[in-house]
Structures are given as structure tokens and as C-alpha cells.
Write an enzyme that holds these catalytic residues in place. Structure first.
Site, PDB file in Angstrom:
ATOM      1  N   SER A  22       0.963  -1.360  -0.389  1.00 49.07           N
ATOM      2  CA  SER A  22       0.619  -0.095   0.444  1.00 49.07           C
ATOM      3  C   SER A  22       0.750   1.493   0.024  1.00 49.07           C
ATOM      4  CB  SER A  22      -0.418  -0.319   1.089  1.00 49.07           C
ATOM      5  OG  SER A  22      -1.796  -1.177   1.130  1.00 49.07           O
ATOM      6  N   THR A  23       2.276   1.118   0.337  1.00 54.43           N
ATOM      7  CA  THR A  23       2.803   2.543   1.085  1.00 54.43           C
ATOM      8  C   THR A  23       3.948   2.317   0.655  1.00 54.43           C
ATOM      9  OG1 THR A  23       3.164   2.200   3.399  1.00 54.43           O
ATOM     10  CG2 THR A  23       1.196   3.384   2.295  1.00 54.43           C
TER      11      THR A  23
END
Length: 451
Positions: A22-23
Site C-alpha cells: 500500500s505505501t
């Protein structure tokens, strides 16, 4: 370990391993999760695919699954499934594919149509069957709810701290936070004096551009701070002056939620951050910081800045006064409909109603109608608002002058002031557009006196 759902038609196509985190922080620090996702190639070999028939899509590393707008890898996967090139999609968890049902269910539809299977650590699913679609649909719904739960858990403490005004936001130049967390004014007196000068100049000249020109004309720079918090002095710009005047921290207020995220209009565009109106700010805690101005003065400045934007048809603001021969620029209002009248110098100076300017309506004065409906007044101004001489037979009053230049009984005399004339315009419903001739020079002291 084979699955009964895998058929020879599936083995003739490619097996695609979809990898996503996600990041960027997770990509750098969560190496074990990344290793497990790349190890899915071995799982595909166990299910019957050859090493050459296994592809890996990892273009979405560091991107959230909340939206497919910027995920080129997910779009490539959907396109290949639509072309019947993929027989199996593998992911460490189906939540890696999408955390939004608007992206998840179209993928299930196209996989069911093209007979493509989906697999994760728990098993293999057929989106074309009722049971497989039910299980995948439940997982997709739970993953979307899980994303909302994660966000709520992360922001609950932040919001509670912001409501007390204790959240450590980035402070503007002129305010400092000591080691104990208390916010104080910058001990540099030059910074304090320059900021106070900006607010004082604006209350005097009433426009951001004039403040900028005044500072640059005097050779006065503005204090700025870089991303590391170091102070430096730069030439004044409109954006720099505007940031100082609009920042509520200088009024001693802690504000959280001054902006919002607006979704992109197109898929190839990213979402943008837009400012909220002052009455829609999420959290406002006054008297939290040492103030350079009080809150009523801050609200006055915000109203002036907002009113200086010449966007009457959208926000009903009148705009800043401009140079020109007409004295009532921005403050003349139509007495018939109540809308602001704008200035036009084509063929001589005149005020035209904004409302009558709209399409499929009369432009300004109905000059093509009969003389009985013409209501255009000519104002002659030697130094102040002068005598009205009109050719309008409706407003004509008896007098010794000729019919074309008789004095209107409803108009003020040569000693009338601008406020008196404005009050007359608002009370007299017969005035729609006023044509003015100014006999003084354009740059004389009378220009702009109305405001």
C-alpha cells in the site's frame, strides 16, 4: 497440489502473480511480506503451470488498493483477462487486488465471462460459479470495510487531539514551538515587525496586490521558511502575502480541516486538495497561539479578500476597485433586480446590469424599444456627481430647458454625494443602466473616491 477447478483450458493460458503493497514505507520495511508475494510463483508451479507461463505484475508497489485510478498494473491485469490471456490470478490475499467494490466486482464479472480463476492462500475460486462469486464477493466487501476500519482507528486519536488544540501542526513563519511544546512568537523582532506591517498595509490599501507592490517598492522582503524550518528573506509575491493574510494561526486560532480532497474528474488525473470555506472548517480552537491580530480583524480581512474577487455571477462578489473614469466601479447596484452593475467603456463609460447581461436577455438599456420605455440617464460630472440630463420622456420634468436636456426631477443636484446617489438608485426602479461622462482628468484625485 492441483485443484479440481483447474482445467486444461486454464493451463493453456498464463498464470499471473499480482503483487502490491500500500505505501512506499511498506515496500522498504516489510520485506518479508514482499518475499511471500514473490514466492507465489512456486504456488503456480504446484498448481500445474510451467515456469515460462507464469508472469509477475508488480507495477503497483507503494500504491493503495482503495482506487484503481493510478494502478497501471491492475489495469494491465484486467485488460489481459479481457483478452483471454490469463487462466489464473494469484495473490497473497484477494484484498491485494482491490479494496473497493466498484473495482472488485467488475473484475469478478470479466473473470467469470472469460473463465479465469482467482487464487490466494486459502484456495482457488471460480468467479463464474455461484459459490465462488459468493465467497469472493464477501471477501471483497470485508476488505472494503476493513479499509474504513483501519482509517478510523488511525484518525480517531488524531481528531481527539485536534479538538483540544494540542495537535502539533506545522507552524507558519513568525511562530515557534519550544521544546516543551508551547507555541510562542518568533524571538526575531524583524520577523514580528514585518508581519505586523503586512496586516497594517492590507487594512489600509485593502488589496493583496497593492500590499505586494508597496513592499517591493520600499525594498522590504518577507520572511519565509524552508522545509527544514530555516528562516530566509525573499521578495514579496501575491501568493506569499495571501498565505500570511489567510492563515488563521496569526489570529491565535488552531484550525484543523481547512482543505478537502476532491476526486479527479478523469481516471488519468489524481485527486486534488481544495480549500474549504471558513464556515466549513472542521475544528477551530481560538486563543490557542499568540496572536498578531484579533479574530474579528482576521474575519474582516478574509471578507475583503473574498469580496475583491470579481466573480459576481458565481459568488456575488463585487471585485476590487480599478482605475478608470467611472467613480462607482464595484458599488453600483441595479435598482430593478438588485444585481451588481459592471463597468463598460465601449462607446463611453457606462454601468450595465449583470443580470440583464445573461443570454436570452436584453443586453442593457432597451434602446430598440419605444421612447416611452427608454430609461437611460446621462450624468455629467465636473468634480462631484453632477446634474442628470436625460432624454427619457418618462422621467422628464417641466422646465425652461429644451425637451432633450430637461433636468430629471428624480435625480440629485450637483451637490449630491455618492452615497446619496446610490440610495437614490436603489429606491428608483426606473433606472436600469446609467451612462456617465466625467469631465475631470482620468488620473485626478476624484477618481476612485467613491470607495
Amino acid at each position: 497440489m492441483m485443484s479440481e477447478l483447474i482445467q486444461p483450458t486454464h493451463l493453456k493460458r498464463k498464470a499471473v502473480v499480482y503483487i502490491r503493497q500500500s505505501t512506499p514505507h511498506q515496500v522498504v520495511n516489510n520485506q518479508e511480506s514482499l518475499r511471500l508475494q514473490y514466492a507465489l510463483r512456486e504456488r503456480a508451479c504446484e498448481l500445474g503451470w510451467h515456469e515460462a507461463d507464469i508472469d509477475v505484475i508488480d507495477a503497483d508497489l507503494g500504491l493503495s488498493g482503495a482506487s484503481a485510478a493510478l494502478r497501471s498494473g491492475f489495469k494491465e491485469l484486467v485488460g489481459r483477462v479481457g483478452l483471454s490471456e490469463v487462466g489464473l490470478i494469484l495473490s497473497i490475499d484477494v484484498t491485494r487486488l482491490a479494496r473497493n467494490c466498484s473495482d472488485w466486482y467488475p473484475l469478478l464479472d470479466i473473470c467469470g465471462l472469460r473463465e479465469c480463476l482467482i487464487a490466494d492462500r486459502d484456495g482457488v475460486y471460480d468467479p463464474g460459479s455461484a459459490n465462488g462469486r459468493l465467497l469472493l464477493g464477501l471477501k471483497g466487501t470485508i476488505s472494503e470495510l476493513e479499509l474504513h476500519t483501519i482509517r478510523s482507528r488511525l484518525t480517531a486519536g488524531l481528531i481527539a487531539k485536534a479538538k483540544r488544540g494540542e495537535l502539533a501542526l506545522t507552524l507558519p513563519v513568525g511562530l515557534k514551538r519550544d521544546p516543551s511544546g508551547v507555541v510562542l512568537k518568533d524571538p526575531n523582532l524583524a520577523v514580528q515587525e514585518r508581519l505586523s506591517l503586512v496586516f497594517g498595509l492590507f487594512l489600509k490599501v485593502r488589496t493583496i496586490a497593492k500590499v505586494m507592490r508597496t513592499l517591493n517598492g520600499r525594498g522590504l522582503d518577507l520572511p519565509r521558511q524552508d522545509r527544514h524550518g530555516d528562516l530566509h528573506w525573499t521578495r514579496a509575491t501575491v501568493s506569499a502575502v495571501s498565505c500570511i493574510l489567510k492563515n488563521p494561526a496569526y489570529a491565535g486560532a488552531f484550525v484543523y480541516g481547512r482543505t478537502r480532497i476532491r476526486a479527479a474528474a478523469r481516471d488519468d488525473r489524481s485527486s486534488v486538495k481544495v480549500a474549504r470555506p471558513i464556515d466549513e472548517w472542521r475544528i477551530v480552537v481560538k486563543d490557542r497561539y499568540p496572536a498578531y491580530i484579533d479574530w474579528p480583524t482576521y474575519e474582516k480581512i478574509r471578507n475583503i479578500v473574498s469580496d475583491n474577487r470579481a466573480e459576481y455571477m458565481r459568488t456575488k462578489t463585487r471585485g476590487a476597485p480599478r482605475d478608470g473614469e467611472l467613480l462607482l466601479h464595484g458599488i453600483a447596484w441595479c435598482a430593478r433586480c438588485g444585481h451588481k452593475m459592471y463597468v463598460r467603456y465601449k462607446g463611453g463609460g457606462e454601468y450595465v446590469c449583470n443580470h440583464l447581461r445573461l443570454p436570452f436577455r436584453i443586453a442593457h438599456v432597451p434602446a430598440r424599444k419605444s421612447r416611452a420605455r427608454r430609461r437611460c440617464c446621462v450624468w455629467r460630472v465636473p468634480e462631484r456627481i453632477g446634474t442628470c440630463r436625460t432624454r427619457c420622456p418618462v422621467a422628464r420634468a417641466p422646465g425652461p430647458e429644451s425637451e432633450s436636456t430637461r433636468r430629471c426631477a428624480k435625480m440629485p443636484n450637483a451637490t449630491s454625494s455618492v452615497p446619496d446617489m446610490l440610495q437614490l438608485w436603489r429606491n428608483d426602479s426606473s433606472i436600469v443602466s446609467i451612462r456617465i461622462t466625467v469631465l475631470s482628468q482620468p488620473n485626478s484625485s476624484v477618481v476612485g473616491r467613491a470607495r
